[in-house]
Design an enzyme around this catalytic site. Structure first.
Site, mmCIF file in Angstrom:
data_model
loop_
_atom_site.group_PDB
_atom_site.id
_atom_site.type_symbol
_atom_site.label_atom_id
_atom_site.label_comp_id
_atom_site.label_asym_id
_atom_site.label_seq_id
_atom_site.Cartn_x
_atom_site.Cartn_y
_atom_site.Cartn_z
ATOM 1 N N ASN A 184 0.800 -1.229 0.000
ATOM 2 C CA ASN A 184 0.000 0.000 0.000
ATOM 3 C C ASN A 184 0.831 1.277 0.000
ATOM 4 O OD1 ASN A 184 0.672 -0.825 2.685
ATOM 5 N ND2 ASN A 184 -0.807 0.637 3.489
ATOM 6 N N LYS A 207 11.809 -8.331 1.405
ATOM 7 C CA LYS A 207 10.821 -8.926 0.519
ATOM 8 C C LYS A 207 9.662 -7.953 0.400
ATOM 9 C CE LYS A 207 7.173 -11.394 0.804
ATOM 10 N NZ LYS A 207 6.487 -10.915 -0.437
ATOM 11 N N GLY A 258 2.131 -5.204 7.850
ATOM 12 C CA GLY A 258 1.111 -5.970 7.133
ATOM 13 C C GLY A 258 -0.075 -6.257 8.031
ATOM 14 N N SER A 259 -0.772 -7.330 7.747
ATOM 15 C CA SER A 259 -1.989 -7.670 8.482
ATOM 16 C C SER A 259 -1.671 -8.249 9.853
ATOM 17 C CB SER A 259 -2.815 -8.685 7.688
ATOM 18 O OG SER A 259 -2.174 -9.957 7.696
ATOM 19 N N GLU A 280 4.154 -3.516 12.479
ATOM 20 C CA GLU A 280 3.087 -2.518 12.353
ATOM 21 C C GLU A 280 1.954 -3.187 11.603
ATOM 22 O OE1 GLU A 280 1.119 -0.050 10.081
ATOM 23 O OE2 GLU A 280 2.644 1.532 10.145
ATOM 24 N N LEU A 281 0.808 -3.342 12.295
ATOM 25 C CA LEU A 281 -0.254 -4.208 11.792
ATOM 26 C C LEU A 281 -1.532 -3.406 11.504
ATOM 27 C CD1 LEU A 281 0.489 -7.115 14.292
ATOM 28 C CD2 LEU A 281 1.478 -6.718 12.019
ATOM 29 N N CYS A 314 -2.857 2.155 6.679
ATOM 30 C CA CYS A 314 -3.039 1.552 8.011
ATOM 31 C C CYS A 314 -3.574 2.560 9.029
ATOM 32 C CB CYS A 314 -1.713 0.980 8.507
ATOM 33 S SG CYS A 314 -1.051 -0.356 7.497
ATOM 34 N N GLU A 412 -11.261 -4.526 9.740
ATOM 35 C CA GLU A 412 -10.573 -3.505 8.960
ATOM 36 C C GLU A 412 -11.004 -3.641 7.495
ATOM 37 O OE1 GLU A 412 -6.078 -1.694 8.646
ATOM 38 O OE2 GLU A 412 -6.300 -3.869 8.615
#
Length: 543
Positions: A184, A207, A258-259, A280-281, A314, A412
């Site tokens: 994102n 990655k 990510g998630s 960081e989710l 996020c 979310e």
């Protein structure tokens, strides 16, 4: 998509739609030509005759790039190359490492048009929102380029015995950081997080999400031009369930964005190897509009809060909590501004919102809205896809009447959808904002800044913005940014953002006498002497 009426019927909506922004003559194919893709692809660590993985341009649905796919064996090679480069890099003075960041800062601002094209081509976001990434990365490069020597310097600490014990805290690089970055914000969440790792003396095996790998590869190329050793930043590409675990398996520290679901898996694997991780989710972020808020400013801020990058951010707002006494006036302003947003995929400034990045995101957004409407929610504006603009466009959507059993209430959405809730007291608003396992970002709007900060202190989120959507806290790069609860562990930015990539080492030198009975003292007299000393140290307020 339909609006519900009081009697439960759902008549077809009128044809009012968000206007389309001008497209311009430049196309994705013209700004991402095959020679550029081939050049950037050389930055992927993939040996032999690798399979190719293909990406799609969200704005058009056409193929964007074909890139080599890395294997777990390639990841191991990447770590070998990175470790060799890291040893000599860590041996350089901090100021020499930091100077690379400052040169990168200048190159990025000078050549920003190149990466703005790439970010738009890979994500479909509006150009202004792509520029937010350039802005954030430049700020991080400047900050750590200037402050890394101070953050990493040796610090004298009080020894066990004043004068006799000399203690120093030093910071040592972790080694090779395993970084997994999302689609994102492909510039900010790849190189933006890597910059402090490099300044601290580490190498990085990154990655990126395959869909947005060109942006990360471009950033790597620019950093090498700024003076970073080429082997210090390795980029591997492949399916997350295949390549991701291999990245974690060899890392000395893991940085993941990510998630929450995937973050838990990352944390478990890192914990099994006894290596640290910052995560960081997800979030279900709330914006509180108090009774004394400037409603025009709050409505403008809410548009930025909810629809930047088509809500695929996020820290964007998905819940609007508005004091009942001003709710109608606020919504009239907010809905009008939302309905006026210009949608478009032109590779130039002018559109207020771009498209979603994938079919998966479009399906999730559509599901949340349709299920909510079917269960009784009302669409105040938006609520439908816009295939006339491109395959993945969805109108910015405001929902009213959302109830707890609806998926959009707690899950979310990660798209251009916000739900409105009314409150009567500030205690109620705080309780509602905190009634989620997430805790990433929040926003408070009031004319009384002191009151806003008092409310902010009661919110269970890692960042809180008073009279701003998200940029005030995120842009304060000297301050930590991250989540509480299910929104993650650790922080980026500030001291924590660079010190997470280091190991603390204490070097203590004892002088003249040992910390043990000596000079004829027996155990009892030694204990009595130290007891007297400890009392004296407390009396003199030594820390």
């Amino acid at each position: 998509m339909t609006d519900n009426t009081a009697d439960g019927q759902a008549p077809v909506r009128g044809e009012q739609r968000n206007p389309a922004a001008g497209g311009g003559a430049r196309t994705v194919a013209s700004v991402v030509p095959a020679p550029l893709v081939a050049r950037l692809a050389r930055g992927v660590t993939a040996t032999g005759e690798p399979e190719l993985v293909h990406t799609i341009a969200p704005l058009t649905g056409e193929r964007l790039a074909s890139l080599p796919r890395s294997t777990p064996a390639d990841v191991e090679v990447a770590y070998q190359l990175a470790r060799r480069a890291q040893r000599s890099w860590a041996a350089l003075p901090v100021r020499r490492r930091a100077a690379v960041l400052l040169r990168f800062h200048d190159l990025l601002l000078r050549r920003q048009e190149e990466v703005l094209d790439l970010v738009q081509a890979e994500t479909g976001k509006a150009r202004l929102h792509a520029f937010e990434e350039v802005l954030a990365v430049a700020m991080a490069a400047r900050h750590y380029g200037r402050t890394a020597p101070g953050y990493l310097r040796d610090r004298r600490r009080l020894g066990a015995v004043p004068v006799l014990t000399h203690a120093v805290e030093s910071r040592r690089a972790k080694g090779v950081i395993g970084q997994i970055s999302p689609w994102n914000y492909p510039l900010e969440l790849s190189v933006g997080d890597a910059l402090p790792a490099f300044a601290a003396g580490n190498a990085v095996v990154n990655k990126p999400d395959t869909q947005t790998a060109l942006t990360a590869l471009w950033a790597r190329e620019l950093l090498v031009e700024a003076g970073l050793p080429a082997d210090l930043w390795q980029i591997v590409i492949g399916d997350g369930p295949v390549v991701g675990p291999a990245v974690i398996e060899h890392a000395d520290y893991v940085s993941f964005t990510g998630s929450t679901r995937t973050g838990r898996q990352v944390a478990q694997q890192a914990a099994g190897r006894l290596v640290g991780a910052s995560l960081e989710l997800g979030g279900k972020n709330a914006m509180l509009v108090l009774a004394d808020a400037d409603l025009d400013r709050a409505a403008e801020g809410a548009v930025r809060a909810c629809f930047s990058s088509a809500g695929q951010l996020c820290i964007s707002i998905e819940r609007l909590l508005v004091h009942r006494s001003v709710a109608d006036d606020f919504l009239a302003r907010f809905v009008a501004r939302t309905a006026a947003l210009r949608l478009g995929g032109g590779l130039a400034y002018g559109a207020d919102m771009g498209s979603l990045v994938s079919e998966r995101q479009l399906e999730n957004v559509t599901r949340h809205v349709e299920e909510a409407v079917k269960a009784g929610a009302t669409v105040l504006t938006g609520g439908r896809a816009r295939p006339d603009l491109g395959p993945l466009f969805y109108e910015p959507t405001v929902l009213d009447g959302v109830t707890p059993e609806m998926a959009v209430c707690a899950e979310e959405t990660f798209g251009p959808v916000v739900s409105v809730y009314r409150f009567d007291t500030e205690d109620e608003a705080v309780a509602t904002a905190n009634a989620t396992p997430y805790g990433l970002n929040s926003s408070v709007w009031t004319r009384d800044s002191r009151r806003g900060r008092a409310i902010a202190a009661r919110l269970h989120t890692g960042t809180v913005n008073v009279n701003e959507a998200y940029a005030a806290a995120y842009g304060s790069v000297a301050s930590p940014m991250g989540g509480m609860g299910d929104s993650g562990l650790g922080r980026r930015h500030g001291a924590e953002g660079i010190l997470r990539y280091t190991e603390a080492q204490t070097i203590a030198t004892q002088r003249l006498v040992p910390l043990a009975p000596s000079f004829g003292l027996d155990d009892e007299r030694f204990a009595a002497l130290f007891t007297t000393g400890l009392k004296a140290m407390k009396a003199f307020r030594l820390k």
